[in-house]
Design an enzyme around this catalytic site. Structure first.
Site, mmCIF file in Angstrom:
data_model
loop_
_atom_site.group_PDB
_atom_site.id
_atom_site.type_symbol
_atom_site.label_atom_id
_atom_site.label_comp_id
_atom_site.label_asym_id
_atom_site.label_seq_id
_atom_site.Cartn_x
_atom_site.Cartn_y
_atom_site.Cartn_z
ATOM 1 N N PRO A 78 31.707 33.369 -47.996
ATOM 2 C CA PRO A 78 32.274 34.687 -47.641
ATOM 3 C C PRO A 78 33.033 35.328 -48.804
ATOM 4 C CG PRO A 78 32.573 33.183 -45.818
ATOM 5 C CD PRO A 78 32.027 32.361 -46.957
ATOM 6 N N GLU A 89 32.382 34.881 -52.000
ATOM 7 C CA GLU A 89 31.355 35.348 -52.940
ATOM 8 C C GLU A 89 30.748 36.654 -52.434
ATOM 9 O OE1 GLU A 89 28.409 32.446 -54.060
ATOM 10 O OE2 GLU A 89 27.211 33.923 -55.149
#
Ligand SMILES: Cc1cc2nc3c(=O)[nH]c(=O)nc-3n(C[C@H](O)[C@H](O)[C@H](O)COP(=O)(O)OP(=O)(O)OC[C@H]3O[C@@H](n4cnc5c(N)ncnc54)[C@H](O)[C@@H]3O)c2cc1C
Length: 380
Positions: A243, A245
């Site tokens: 999440p 990233e």
């Protein structure tokens, strides 16, 4: 619309990132594109300014602001305003890999890697995708077999950002064939490891200045001391960190779209056809009005996700929504740049940005996979 998520200290960081980019990056951008790599002195300069270690504790030379991800968002926005290649190259190192190297490591490992990570003397990459597939991460084939104090890695990774230049690569490998997703572990593979080699810089459609490579492991001898996280929990470790990233990608996608849309708005005011600015034709006016609306409405959602992430509440599903939607909006903006033939010439930023953005719908989980995650959450 006025954005409300940033405080003066975030804007101070923004000012120093802009100064760094204006002084060290923008004047040499063409050179980096020709070399198809960002030279190490730029990393070192970014390190000196403290941009690489924002998420690293102060005791290891970092900025110690991991509890306020808005600083990372500012960095991603400013880098993406130059090009998506910058936000991804630096983002993989400074934002994506930081939680792996801080949260999953022992004090000895942190001492070994983090001080030089912050200075830019050590550049990092993360290798999940394999030639046989990236979407189905659980099916990865690279193996790691214990041999005394070492692990023998065999397999290949591909499309790895910073893969050609990285000194340290976080590699996902299967440590137990029988255990499916519970048989995946994470290793730090350092440059010079016997049995670890790299292919050429891959010839991409865009993002020329970012190096992307294949990595090969043939009985690569990785010390047990380089296993990070819990053996067998590598898949969970990656899922927990995706999440961040993805919201990082979303922030960059949108900032890139905003910058290029602003340039397009200037262009259409001065470029004329049929005796009037091309932006003044009602069709174009409406098209641009729609894009500006899309960008601003999207910004509100992304800002909300950033704040949720700061509060530790960003769900994987909301990160997926932000990631695929911003990639789509970015591509819509760049497809409609209204630069005519100049928009097809590499010397125009808009042309390069259009090429660069093709991949934002693919990497870090493709738009199809993002929608799959959202669909599953709907109980479908
Ligand atoms: C420039 C670049 C940089 C990258 N950097 C990195 C990096 O640093 N580290 C890393 O590990 N990876 C990296 N990647 C890899 C990237 O994450 C993968 O390309 C991506 O996850 C898709 O995997 P794939 O290319 O193997 O496509 P595949 O998994 O083979 O998929 C092919 C197509 O099928 C679709 N598809 C797959 N499954 C489904 C499904 N269930 N439903 C509907 N459609 C589906 C996909 O969306 C895709 O369109 C990078 C890729 C590029 C191009």
């Amino acid at each position: 619309m006025r954005r409300t998520l940033f405080e003066p200290e975030h804007e101070a960081l923004r000012a120093s990132v802009r100064e760094f980019l204006d002084r060290h990056v923008r004047p040499r951008h063409e050179e980096f594109i020709a070399a198809r790599q960002i030279p190490r002195e730029i990393w070192i300069e970014a390190g000196k300014q403290g941009f690489l270690g924002l998420l690293i504790p102060e005791e290891y030379g970092g900025g110690g602001v991991a509890d306020d991800w808005r600083f990372s968002a500012v960095l991603a926005e400013e880098l993406a305003a130059v090009s998506v290649a910058f936000s991804s190259t630096f983002g993989i190192h400074a934002d994506v890999n930081a939680p792996y190297l801080v949260e999953l490591t022992t004090p000895e490992q942190r001492q070994r890697w983090l001080p030089v990570y912050c200075t830019g003397e050590l550049v990092t990459a993360i290798a999940m995708t394999e030639p046989s597939g990236g979407s189905d991460l659980a099916a990865l084939k690279t193996t790691a077999v214990r041999d005394g104090d070492e692990w023998l890695l065999n397999g290949a990774k591909t499309f790895i950002t910073n893969g050609f230049s990285a000194d340290l690569v976080i590699v996902a490998a299967r440590t137990d064939r029988a255990k499916g997703v519970k048989g995946i572990s994470l290793f730090v593979v350092e440059a010079g490891t016997p049995g670890f080699t790299r292919g050429r810089k891959l010839d991409k459609v865009g993002q020329d200045e970012s190096d992307t490579a294949e990595l090969f492991f043939v009985d690569a001898r990785v010390p047990h001391a380089n296993l990070i996280g819990e053996q067998g929990r590598g898949f969970i470790h990656m899922m927990e960190r995706l999440p961040q990233e993805r919201i990082g990608a979303a922030v960059g996608n949108l900032a890139n779209a905003r910058a290029l849309l602003a340039e397009t708005l200037e262009y259409v005011k001065t470029r004329t056809a049929f005796g009037q600015p091309v932006g003044s034709f009602q069709y174009n006016k409406f098209t641009l009005a729609e894009l500006v609306t899309k960008v601003e409405v999207t910004q509100a959602f992304v800002d909300h996700c950033v704040l949720a992430h700061v509060d530790g509440e960003l769900s994987a599903v909301d990160a997926a929504k932000a990631k695929w939607w911003t990639a789509q909006v970015q591509n819509d903006v760049l497809d409609t740049c209204l630069h005519g033939g100049y928009g097809y010439m590499n010397e125009y930023r808009i042309a390069r940005a259009w090429r660069d953005a093709r991949v934002t719908k693919i990497w870090a989980g493709s738009n199809e996979i993002m929608k799959e995650l959202i669909g599953r959450d709907l109980g479908l």
